[in-house]
Design a protein around this motif. Sequence first.
Motif, PDB file in Angstrom:
ATOM      1  N   ALA A 174      49.164  34.376  41.246  1.00 40.98           N
ATOM      2  CA  ALA A 174      49.086  33.528  40.199  1.00 40.98           C
ATOM      3  C   ALA A 174      50.675  33.201  39.620  1.00 40.98           C
ATOM      4  O   ALA A 174      50.828  32.016  39.215  1.00 40.98           O
ATOM      5  CB  ALA A 174      48.290  34.089  38.984  1.00 40.98           C
ATOM      6  N   ASP A 175      51.535  34.301  39.550  1.00 36.75           N
ATOM      7  CA  ASP A 175      52.776  34.168  39.360  1.00 36.75           C
ATOM      8  C   ASP A 175      53.617  33.014  40.363  1.00 36.75           C
ATOM      9  O   ASP A 175      53.527  33.471  41.555  1.00 36.75           O
ATOM     10  CB  ASP A 175      53.510  35.428  39.127  1.00 36.75           C
ATOM     11  CG  ASP A 175      54.895  35.267  38.552  1.00 36.75           C
ATOM     12  OD1 ASP A 175      55.442  34.384  38.625  1.00 36.75           O
ATOM     13  OD2 ASP A 175      55.187  36.180  37.788  1.00 36.75           O
ATOM     14  N   PRO A 176      54.447  32.217  39.887  1.00 36.31           N
ATOM     15  CA  PRO A 176      54.976  31.244  40.882  1.00 36.31           C
ATOM     16  C   PRO A 176      56.139  31.809  41.570  1.00 36.31           C
ATOM     17  O   PRO A 176      56.749  31.094  42.574  1.00 36.31           O
ATOM     18  CB  PRO A 176      55.148  29.882  40.200  1.00 36.31           C
ATOM     19  CG  PRO A 176      55.105  30.363  38.707  1.00 36.31           C
ATOM     20  CD  PRO A 176      54.125  31.535  38.610  1.00 36.31           C
ATOM     21  N   ASN A 177      56.870  32.885  40.663  1.00 31.68           N
ATOM     22  CA  ASN A 177      58.136  33.356  41.341  1.00 31.68           C
ATOM     23  C   ASN A 177      58.131  34.175  42.291  1.00 31.68           C
ATOM     24  O   ASN A 177      56.953  35.165  42.589  1.00 31.68           O
ATOM     25  CB  ASN A 177      58.656  34.226  40.094  1.00 31.68           C
ATOM     26  CG  ASN A 177      58.939  33.345  38.753  1.00 31.68           C
ATOM     27  OD1 ASN A 177      59.664  32.333  39.020  1.00 31.68           O
ATOM     28  ND2 ASN A 177      58.130  33.652  37.655  1.00 31.68           N
ATOM     29  N   ALA A 178      58.903  34.445  43.177  1.00 27.61           N
ATOM     30  CA  ALA A 178      59.058  35.410  44.477  1.00 27.61           C
ATOM     31  C   ALA A 178      59.370  36.575  43.667  1.00 27.61           C
ATOM     32  O   ALA A 178      59.850  36.895  42.634  1.00 27.61           O
ATOM     33  CB  ALA A 178      60.247  35.013  45.417  1.00 27.61           C
ATOM     34  N   PHE A 179      58.615  37.897  44.710  1.00 24.31           N
ATOM     35  CA  PHE A 179      58.936  39.177  44.208  1.00 24.31           C
ATOM     36  C   PHE A 179      58.336  39.485  42.868  1.00 24.31           C
ATOM     37  O   PHE A 179      58.652  39.890  42.149  1.00 24.31           O
ATOM     38  CB  PHE A 179      60.621  39.566  44.153  1.00 24.31           C
ATOM     39  CG  PHE A 179      61.064  39.308  45.486  1.00 24.31           C
ATOM     40  CD1 PHE A 179      60.908  40.069  46.420  1.00 24.31           C
ATOM     41  CD2 PHE A 179      61.702  38.201  45.622  1.00 24.31           C
ATOM     42  CE1 PHE A 179      61.523  39.684  47.958  1.00 24.31           C
ATOM     43  CE2 PHE A 179      62.562  37.894  47.240  1.00 24.31           C
ATOM     44  CZ  PHE A 179      62.210  38.709  48.053  1.00 24.31           C
ATOM     45  N   ASN A 180      57.053  39.019  42.474  1.00 24.03           N
ATOM     46  CA  ASN A 180      56.423  38.857  41.374  1.00 24.03           C
ATOM     47  C   ASN A 180      55.652  40.083  41.082  1.00 24.03           C
ATOM     48  O   ASN A 180      54.884  40.249  40.158  1.00 24.03           O
ATOM     49  CB  ASN A 180      55.435  37.550  41.178  1.00 24.03           C
ATOM     50  CG  ASN A 180      54.398  37.376  42.293  1.00 24.03           C
ATOM     51  OD1 ASN A 180      54.163  38.282  42.797  1.00 24.03           O
ATOM     52  ND2 ASN A 180      54.132  36.053  42.900  1.00 24.03           N
ATOM     53  N   CYS A 181      55.531  40.991  42.239  1.00 25.54           N
ATOM     54  CA  CYS A 181      54.670  42.379  42.075  1.00 25.54           C
ATOM     55  C   CYS A 181      53.132  42.137  41.735  1.00 25.54           C
ATOM     56  O   CYS A 181      52.506  42.696  40.936  1.00 25.54           O
ATOM     57  CB  CYS A 181      55.283  43.240  41.129  1.00 25.54           C
ATOM     58  SG  CYS A 181      54.760  44.909  41.167  1.00 25.54           S
ATOM     59  N   GLN A 182      52.526  40.957  42.700  1.00 26.19           N
ATOM     60  CA  GLN A 182      51.173  40.682  42.413  1.00 26.19           C
ATOM     61  C   GLN A 182      50.811  40.794  43.872  1.00 26.19           C
ATOM     62  O   GLN A 182      51.537  40.588  44.876  1.00 26.19           O
ATOM     63  CB  GLN A 182      51.095  39.551  41.809  1.00 26.19           C
ATOM     64  CG  GLN A 182      51.463  39.431  40.152  1.00 26.19           C
ATOM     65  CD  GLN A 182      51.109  37.896  39.849  1.00 26.19           C
ATOM     66  OE1 GLN A 182      50.637  36.997  40.565  1.00 26.19           O
ATOM     67  NE2 GLN A 182      51.007  37.992  38.420  1.00 26.19           N
ATOM     68  N   ALA A 183      49.506  40.806  43.953  1.00 29.25           N
ATOM     69  CA  ALA A 183      48.421  40.889  45.193  1.00 29.25           C
ATOM     70  C   ALA A 183      47.648  39.864  45.314  1.00 29.25           C
ATOM     71  O   ALA A 183      47.392  39.504  44.145  1.00 29.25           O
ATOM     72  CB  ALA A 183      48.063  42.124  45.538  1.00 29.25           C
ATOM     73  N   VAL A 184      46.754  39.587  46.406  1.00 28.31           N
ATOM     74  CA  VAL A 184      45.667  38.782  46.075  1.00 28.31           C
ATOM     75  C   VAL A 184      44.507  39.822  46.669  1.00 28.31           C
ATOM     76  O   VAL A 184      44.759  40.476  47.836  1.00 28.31           O
ATOM     77  CB  VAL A 184      45.713  37.501  47.210  1.00 28.31           C
ATOM     78  CG1 VAL A 184      46.618  36.597  46.468  1.00 28.31           C
ATOM     79  CG2 VAL A 184      46.151  37.832  48.484  1.00 28.31           C
ATOM     80  N   ALA A 185      43.418  39.613  46.015  1.00 26.01           N
ATOM     81  CA  ALA A 185      42.386  40.713  46.524  1.00 26.01           C
ATOM     82  C   ALA A 185      40.909  39.889  46.103  1.00 26.01           C
ATOM     83  O   ALA A 185      40.853  39.192  45.481  1.00 26.01           O
ATOM     84  CB  ALA A 185      42.466  41.868  45.586  1.00 26.01           C
ATOM     85  N   ARG A 186      39.904  40.261  47.032  1.00 24.64           N
ATOM     86  CA  ARG A 186      38.602  39.929  46.989  1.00 24.64           C
ATOM     87  C   ARG A 186      38.044  40.187  45.699  1.00 24.64           C
ATOM     88  O   ARG A 186      38.341  41.513  45.304  1.00 24.64           O
ATOM     89  CB  ARG A 186      37.762  40.155  48.191  1.00 24.64           C
ATOM     90  CG  ARG A 186      38.133  39.718  49.632  1.00 24.64           C
ATOM     91  CD  ARG A 186      37.195  39.964  50.533  1.00 24.64           C
ATOM     92  NE  ARG A 186      37.832  39.582  52.005  1.00 24.64           N
ATOM     93  CZ  ARG A 186      37.404  38.192  52.243  1.00 24.64           C
ATOM     94  NH1 ARG A 186      36.572  37.360  51.433  1.00 24.64           N
ATOM     95  NH2 ARG A 186      38.059  37.840  53.398  1.00 24.64           N
ATOM     96  N   LYS A 187      37.267  39.345  45.097  1.00 27.88           N
ATOM     97  CA  LYS A 187      36.548  39.629  43.836  1.00 27.88           C
ATOM     98  C   LYS A 187      35.351  40.528  44.089  1.00 27.88           C
ATOM     99  O   LYS A 187      34.662  40.309  45.339  1.00 27.88           O
ATOM    100  CB  LYS A 187      35.809  38.365  43.236  1.00 27.88           C
ATOM    101  CG  LYS A 187      36.894  37.389  43.066  1.00 27.88           C
ATOM    102  CD  LYS A 187      36.418  35.978  42.521  1.00 27.88           C
ATOM    103  CE  LYS A 187      37.524  34.815  42.345  1.00 27.88           C
ATOM    104  NZ  LYS A 187      36.858  33.696  41.814  1.00 27.88           N
TER     105      LYS A 187
END
Length: 533
Positions: free
Chosen positions: A248-261
Amino acid sequence: MKKLFTLLFVFLAALSASAQDLQGKLVIGKVFYAGSTRLNGATPKNYLCHLYIELYNNSAETIDVAGTYVAMANTDAAANAWAATDMVDDKEGMAVFKQVFQIPAGSPVLMEPGKSLVITNCAIDHSEIAEGQVDLSTADFELKSANNAFNFHSEAVPAMTIAYSANASQDYINFVNPGPDGIALFKADTDIANCAKTYPKGKETGNEYLIIPMANSIDAVDIVKQKTPSADDKRFTDAYDAGFTCTADPNAFNCQAVARKVVSNDGSRKVLQDTNNSSEDFESLWNVQPRVYDVKEAATIAEFNAIENGKVVKLALTDARVNAFNDLDRAYYVEDASGATVIKGVNLVKSTVLNGYVIGTKEITDVDYVNVPSQAYEHSLTVDASWSAYEAAETELMGTPMTIAEAAVQANYGRLVTLSDVEITQIGNGLNKQLKDAAGNTIKARDLFGILPDGYEWPAKATSITGVVLYYMTGWFLMPISVEAIIADATGIETIHNSQFTVKNSIYNLQGIRLNSLQKGLNIVNGKKIVIK
């Protein structure tokens, strides 16, 4: 193209026989591809050693994933990228990959129902190195890279096999930040490196990529650029992933992941959403801890209290006040403008205000031990301190003025409340007291927090009494938070000369400040008002 089709046909036949057993069972559950930044301003700023891919057994049976290939799609710039829209003619039904890793074959690698398998660059605890505090010391496999930037390895964690890499020096999971980063799972009885190869689109030299048929892939996830999410960046056709995902965060190195619901729970097993459409199946997850799914965020305590039991929750703390500490079950009663809850598992300080966030597991406890149906519930958060970040500052504890009738309701569980003009009588053996107001409403009181000194005598009347509202055993209670929170009725004021009075017990002024000795004017001694002339 005859040679290309012959190679693909041979490979596809071998693939079909071994992949079908895992289709619909083994899924790509979570991908931490965005990276983060180093803590404390360390350099280089950007950090990628903790990137990982998490596979998940979404079935109700144990599966063997030995020999499974994890393939990384090509990530060239748009002009030279083999995108989904290029998979036509001789490449119809195919995809182009730059790296292929393999879970070691030869002996079983079993995954129990609802369990994860984590593949990372560096299987160490990164908590004190980079944002996200990711502990990957329990990862299942790592890439044993020789690259100095990725050579922080654990001897206890086995290596992934590198089946193919377009660039021999890239012996690590080479995610491109901020994408695209397509990933597909395969299983085959032949060497995947025998697949046909191609150069970047429009070139006749450079890195050679594998062309792999997708018809019998086990699972595939299209990850596109988070800054400008677009189907133009898809690497897989809609037959294999009808959508795409990104953080969701458009910035690089945003410390986010994508995961299944998470769509349901089968006992302790989470069932992840798998409709072959990553736009619907995946969500952006701020919590990048491995093996964690279905993480909720609560902006207020009221929002937290509304979340169902058993969820991992990130609770934002905005001027949240620590009202009291109960040593009996190591619980803190914390309140913000929206309501109150119980926080466990972390050391807080009474009479402080908190700002930041805490992360832990939501619990709902039926606190009615006798009556049926139940009368009250305790919402609590058992915190993992390593995931949490907050600041604490001293504050003054002020109860919300209420009548007894207003206070003794579920919505006020854990809140700090001040009652005025109440009569106090003893119940039974004296541990419990009864508070009664002018309207005849009653609520019990008890020294649950152990704040009253030995031999303390409760006044017969109190001008005010401040405490935490709890449902204890079989009724509503007001648990005083301090001796000075019990203010004896004005009719109980004693006038006495200082030369006639000596006291060794607790003495406070009207501001709640503890005194070493009696001072001229109004003092509060063991909860009683004493005037010194």
